[in-house]
Design a protein around this motif. Sequence first.
Motif, PDB file in Angstrom:
ATOM      1  N   LYS A 179       9.453  83.699 -63.208  1.00  0.00           N
ATOM      2  CA  LYS A 179       8.824  82.431 -62.840  1.00  0.00           C
ATOM      3  C   LYS A 179       8.157  81.825 -64.074  1.00  0.00           C
ATOM      4  O   LYS A 179       7.380  82.488 -64.764  1.00  0.00           O
ATOM      5  CB  LYS A 179       7.792  82.672 -61.743  1.00  0.00           C
ATOM      6  CG  LYS A 179       7.082  81.404 -61.272  1.00  0.00           C
ATOM      7  CD  LYS A 179       6.070  81.738 -60.191  1.00  0.00           C
ATOM      8  CE  LYS A 179       5.333  80.482 -59.731  1.00  0.00           C
ATOM      9  NZ  LYS A 179       4.302  80.798 -58.702  1.00  0.00           N
ATOM     10  N   PHE A 180       8.467  80.555 -64.390  1.00  0.00           N
ATOM     11  CA  PHE A 180       7.814  79.895 -65.525  1.00  0.00           C
ATOM     12  C   PHE A 180       7.721  78.391 -65.261  1.00  0.00           C
ATOM     13  O   PHE A 180       8.575  77.806 -64.591  1.00  0.00           O
ATOM     14  CB  PHE A 180       8.572  80.170 -66.823  1.00  0.00           C
ATOM     15  CG  PHE A 180       9.919  79.514 -66.934  1.00  0.00           C
ATOM     16  CD1 PHE A 180      10.087  78.360 -67.691  1.00  0.00           C
ATOM     17  CD2 PHE A 180      11.033  80.049 -66.286  1.00  0.00           C
ATOM     18  CE1 PHE A 180      11.325  77.754 -67.797  1.00  0.00           C
ATOM     19  CE2 PHE A 180      12.275  79.449 -66.388  1.00  0.00           C
ATOM     20  CZ  PHE A 180      12.429  78.295 -67.143  1.00  0.00           C
ATOM     21  N   ASP A 181       6.656  77.808 -65.755  1.00  0.00           N
ATOM     22  CA  ASP A 181       6.471  76.361 -65.601  1.00  0.00           C
ATOM     23  C   ASP A 181       6.212  75.661 -66.936  1.00  0.00           C
ATOM     24  O   ASP A 181       5.939  74.457 -66.975  1.00  0.00           O
ATOM     25  CB  ASP A 181       5.336  76.048 -64.613  1.00  0.00           C
ATOM     26  CG  ASP A 181       4.016  76.714 -64.980  1.00  0.00           C
ATOM     27  OD1 ASP A 181       3.893  77.211 -66.126  1.00  0.00           O
ATOM     28  OD2 ASP A 181       3.100  76.732 -64.138  1.00  0.00           O
ATOM     29  N   ALA A 182       6.271  76.416 -68.032  1.00  0.00           N
ATOM     30  CA  ALA A 182       6.086  75.836 -69.358  1.00  0.00           C
ATOM     31  C   ALA A 182       6.718  76.738 -70.401  1.00  0.00           C
ATOM     32  O   ALA A 182       6.913  77.938 -70.167  1.00  0.00           O
ATOM     33  CB  ALA A 182       4.594  75.643 -69.660  1.00  0.00           C
ATOM     34  N   VAL A 183       7.016  76.142 -71.573  1.00  0.00           N
ATOM     35  CA  VAL A 183       7.580  76.883 -72.702  1.00  0.00           C
ATOM     36  C   VAL A 183       6.820  76.500 -73.960  1.00  0.00           C
ATOM     37  O   VAL A 183       6.638  75.304 -74.249  1.00  0.00           O
ATOM     38  CB  VAL A 183       9.077  76.564 -72.895  1.00  0.00           C
ATOM     39  CG1 VAL A 183       9.549  76.983 -74.287  1.00  0.00           C
ATOM     40  CG2 VAL A 183       9.914  77.240 -71.824  1.00  0.00           C
ATOM     41  N   LEU A 184       6.347  77.505 -74.681  1.00  0.00           N
ATOM     42  CA  LEU A 184       5.849  77.307 -76.040  1.00  0.00           C
ATOM     43  C   LEU A 184       6.903  77.874 -76.979  1.00  0.00           C
ATOM     44  O   LEU A 184       7.197  79.064 -76.934  1.00  0.00           O
ATOM     45  CB  LEU A 184       4.506  78.013 -76.250  1.00  0.00           C
ATOM     46  CG  LEU A 184       3.987  78.025 -77.697  1.00  0.00           C
ATOM     47  CD1 LEU A 184       3.819  76.619 -78.254  1.00  0.00           C
ATOM     48  CD2 LEU A 184       2.664  78.789 -77.790  1.00  0.00           C
ATOM     49  N   ALA A 185       7.492  77.022 -77.809  1.00  0.00           N
ATOM     50  CA  ALA A 185       8.519  77.450 -78.748  1.00  0.00           C
ATOM     51  C   ALA A 185       7.903  77.668 -80.119  1.00  0.00           C
ATOM     52  O   ALA A 185       7.017  76.926 -80.546  1.00  0.00           O
ATOM     53  CB  ALA A 185       9.632  76.410 -78.823  1.00  0.00           C
ATOM     54  N   ALA A 186       8.404  78.669 -80.839  1.00  0.00           N
ATOM     55  CA  ALA A 186       7.851  79.018 -82.150  1.00  0.00           C
ATOM     56  C   ALA A 186       8.219  78.007 -83.223  1.00  0.00           C
ATOM     57  O   ALA A 186       7.660  78.049 -84.325  1.00  0.00           O
ATOM     58  CB  ALA A 186       8.317  80.414 -82.563  1.00  0.00           C
ATOM     59  N   SER A 187       9.152  77.089 -82.936  1.00  0.00           N
ATOM     60  CA  SER A 187       9.473  76.008 -83.868  1.00  0.00           C
ATOM     61  C   SER A 187      10.006  74.825 -83.069  1.00  0.00           C
ATOM     62  O   SER A 187      10.432  74.970 -81.910  1.00  0.00           O
ATOM     63  CB  SER A 187      10.517  76.452 -84.901  1.00  0.00           C
ATOM     64  OG  SER A 187      11.809  76.467 -84.330  1.00  0.00           O
TER      65      SER A 187
END
Length: 342
Positions: free
Chosen positions: A248-256
Amino acid sequence: MQRKPTSFDIAHLAGVSQPTVSRALRGGPGVNEATRKRIEAIAQKLNYRVDKAASNLRSRHAETLAVLIFQDETADDSAINPFFLSMLGSIMRACADHGQDMLVSFQQLASDWHQDFEDCRRADGLILLGYGDYELYRDKLTELIAQGTHFVRWGCVESGGIGLTVGCDNHGGGREATRHLLGLGRRNIAFLGHASSHYPEFHDRYRGHVAALKEGGIIPRKRLQFDALTSEEAGAAAAETLIASGEKFDAVLAASDLIAIGAMRAFAARGIAVPEEIAVVGFDDIAAASFTNPPLTTVLQDTRAAGRTLVETLLGRIREERVHDVLLPAKLVVRRSCGSTA
């Protein structure tokens, strides 16, 4: 036939010694402003130009800094991370401001790049951008130190690090981005990017992300971290793996930013709306970040300050001044991909 004017001619007309003329025209110390202006005026009237090659030969300096850019994965044949292209322009400007020529060289990590340049007197020092797997890179940094090469690198600033380093506050940037997402009500935040000692900048961003989750009373889930290197393809693949995992996820933090852009492309292909269903935040603030649909919220690394600091730090090392690592601040730039405009 009129001969070419020399620095001795200028010295005679200015009533000073030839070394004073040399220092004045190089912008060196020990010449008062009135004398400097008089010398410069005479040089201009005589149409005198400094013989840079001869001057460098006498001083044993090339007055040149070499910028080594290491191969990275990109969507085109450039193999250069667009973040470093932006920094390259800033380094070029800073070199010009300090009267330095700039030599740019594209390198592969497997080559013997660490044995050239300064030894051959092509450059007085090296600026290193990019490195791939840090565990493979650090051995060559150790060799640079052993052979006395003047260098500064862009990377992770840490105690006990190898060589002089200028870098961004990756931990603080990752923490601020996650705090922002938490403030928007997102609670299941995935992290796309390698999180190990092999990629210390990504690892620091992940640690900042984890710290913010804990501050918000959320237990970090390792199952929401998916490896990805800096390319759109890697970002899309990591997003597909995330979706397939069933987590389950509602957001993504990408490293770039490139990883974030790739992830947004994968979400769009699956009919997953950004930011309505999934908020997305990147890291770097490359030029393309403001042109995605929706525009990408990201953590800004100030390339102008980075380029200037890299050049000034390296010149300080070459002059044997007391210099130290520099940690530059990170700043969150809010756009629509996170679901907020403020």
